[in-house]
Design a protein around this motif. Sequence first.
Motif, PDB file in Angstrom:
ATOM      1  N   UNK A  45       0.828  -1.201   0.000  1.00 17.96           N
ATOM      2  CA  UNK A  45       0.000   0.000   0.000  1.00 17.96           C
ATOM      3  C   UNK A  45       0.866   1.256   0.000  1.00 17.96           C
ATOM      4  N   UNK A  46       1.993   1.177   0.734  1.00 17.41           N
ATOM      5  CA  UNK A  46       2.893   2.328   0.791  1.00 17.41           C
ATOM      6  C   UNK A  46       3.565   2.540  -0.569  1.00 17.41           C
ATOM      7  N   UNK A  47       3.928   1.439  -1.212  1.00 16.58           N
ATOM      8  CA  UNK A  47       4.682   1.552  -2.459  1.00 16.58           C
ATOM      9  C   UNK A  47       3.893   2.215  -3.585  1.00 16.58           C
ATOM     10  N   UNK A  48       2.574   2.103  -3.565  1.00 14.47           N
ATOM     11  CA  UNK A  48       1.809   2.757  -4.636  1.00 14.47           C
ATOM     12  C   UNK A  48       1.572   4.231  -4.355  1.00 14.47           C
ATOM     13  N   UNK A  49       1.959   4.676  -3.156  1.00 13.50           N
ATOM     14  CA  UNK A  49       1.780   6.095  -2.862  1.00 13.50           C
ATOM     15  C   UNK A  49       2.970   6.883  -3.410  1.00 13.50           C
ATOM     16  N   UNK A  50       2.819   8.184  -3.581  1.00 18.22           N
ATOM     17  CA  UNK A  50       3.955   8.963  -4.121  1.00 18.22           C
ATOM     18  C   UNK A  50       5.037   9.245  -3.091  1.00 18.22           C
ATOM     19  N   UNK A  51       4.986   8.607  -1.928  1.00 17.65           N
ATOM     20  CA  UNK A  51       5.974   8.884  -0.873  1.00 17.65           C
ATOM     21  C   UNK A  51       7.385   8.587  -1.387  1.00 17.65           C
ATOM     22  N   UNK A  96      10.485   7.613   3.514  1.00 17.36           N
ATOM     23  CA  UNK A  96      10.078   6.361   4.158  1.00 17.36           C
ATOM     24  C   UNK A  96      11.154   5.891   5.129  1.00 17.36           C
ATOM     25  N   UNK A 130      10.834   0.389  -4.557  1.00 18.88           N
ATOM     26  CA  UNK A 130       9.379   0.444  -4.486  1.00 18.88           C
ATOM     27  C   UNK A 130       8.734  -0.424  -5.562  1.00 18.88           C
TER      28      UNK A 130
END
Lengths: 345, 322
Positions: A185-191, A196, A343
């Motif tokens: 879920x984190x990897x699909x965000x633009x973060x 991170x 990512x």
Amino acid sequence: MPVIQLIILPWAADYEVKNIKLAVVDQDHSEYSRQLINKITASGYFNLAQYAASYNQALQQVEKDKADLVLQIPNSFEKDLVKENEAKLFMAINAINGVKASLGGAYLRTIIQDYNKQVRTEWIQFPRFSPETQIEISSSNWYNPLMNYKYFMVPGILVILLTMIGMNLAAINIVKEKEIGTIEQINVTPIKKYHFILGKLIPFWIMGLLVLTIGLFISYLFYGIIPVGSFITIYVFAAVYLLAVLGLGLLLSTYSANQQQSMLLSFFIMMIMILLGGLYTSIDSMPEWAKWITRFNPVSYFIEVMRMVVLKGSSLADIKYHLLKMAGFAIVFNGWAVFSYKKRS
Amino acid sequence: MEAVTIENIIKTYGKKKEVLALNDISFNVAQGELFGIIGPDGAGKTSLFRILTTLLLADSGKVTVDGFDVVKNYKAIRKRVGYMPGKFSLYPDLSVEENLNFFATIFNTSIKENYNLVKDIYVQIAPFKERKAGKLSGGMKQKLALCCALIHRPSVLFLDEPTTGVDAVSRKEFWEMLQGLKQLGITILVSTPYMDEANLCDKVALMQNGNMLSINTPEGIVNNFSNPLWAVKSSKMLQLLNELKATDFVADAYPFGEYHHVVMKDISGEGSLQQFIQTHSNTIIESKIVKPDIEDCFIALMKPLSPKGENGEDKHKMKVNE
């Protein structure tokens, strides 16, 4: 847990060997042999485990682990000593525990030599000056006058605790996200990647400094250790050190597929770092290749710095090279962790 | 404009590329469409979704999402897609509200800003907003995950098996929510192993073993089913099934609820079936002609791996006769 470790460990991690079980085979039964035995047992290092009738009997005690050391006094001990001015003793040491054996042997040797000198001074009234020249050494221990081993063990153990907490927490962290799937879920965000990693780093960093504070407080409370140098020096170095160790933990975490793997990896690395960190054994006495490894071991730098600051009162200027190297470690480990955290696969 | 275009995607796994997960797949999804990808476990649905959400690189092929290339412009895509993985992947030790807040913050937005979008869903889980996400029921977890995937107002939403392991009522509710989101103009790609959900999509793609078997509207798929279909019920169901499969006019027979569905090879098969029923009149209780539904179509499509037709069906028949 770390608090308890810090309270318990320094008492057990003692270099002095006490309670060495001694079996004596006194075949002489003379005044001098009794004096010698008295002197040995009075030293406090030895427990007289047994008076054996024969050497073989004493050796059996060693086999049963009831004695660590056998001292054989031959039946002509007193006679030889008085008449011939020299006497022979025999010492057998159980070398299963190497430290105990070498230290026990050394203690016993010192005691016997001392006894030897004592006997001599009793006899030799003339000539006034000893025919043999003797060099007497008197030493004074700088920075730790009483050679209190706790003073130099406690800062070292504190470093180990800090390392274990920091590295283990960091090592299981990202990999835990891999296991429960939140990383998807984190990897699909633009973060951003470094956001991170920083987000993972900062809470543990604060926690590490907290642990250090508790540790310093405990070392004052239980061992009365107040650093001679300033706390600022310790904290500045610890801050950089924690970044390096946490970075290493995160690096392991990015490479591991599950928590077991990363725990095992961090355990393995920690073991090397601790054994080659100069806590228990002096780095100077290590072989050349081991010394090279310690140069890449953050733990060894921190232990050295802690001892320097706590015992000697070194300032930031004294440890600037340590600090620079540690900053290097921090940058390399964290940079590598950011780089290896991908990512996408 | 097409929201998603996929051209000749190939993805293999393993060192020697021995596992073929996606075999030369191409299709497009129009803007605002509710696109269903139906397939059994291991069909390649999740691999496809991971490629579309920039988590996985395909071996070859070209994919664009919302006009952006998944390889070159992955950063732009990550800002405008919502992804809900098949496995629940929110932080179980954060509360419902904290999770939503966290994902809103990561996308540089706030719950307030896009509340109208998630409102209908969020009100259902709002009574539990203090509860840890890990302690929610399956249906609630899905609702929360959908909220988190929507909080940044994505233009394309990817839902990987959102209804797997969710009870029938929650499944129905979930699909109603998706219809609502479609009204807002969000393109939705949803994968599911449940064939009955296919009817709820605008367009359905059937996937098996990394191949796309058919892409059409649900009605289109049903209309393509030309063979006569009968439902037969007997007191000895297993025996009946074996006997039906052994006849030469039956293309396929399989259990379907309390009936066996019998697919005829062609229109003349119906007469043969009547004769068959008469000879077995002592056991056969009921027989009727039925209109094929989407499940019948999928069974027909999946049985022969090659596109349907006489050839494929013959192959299948041969296998049965053995």
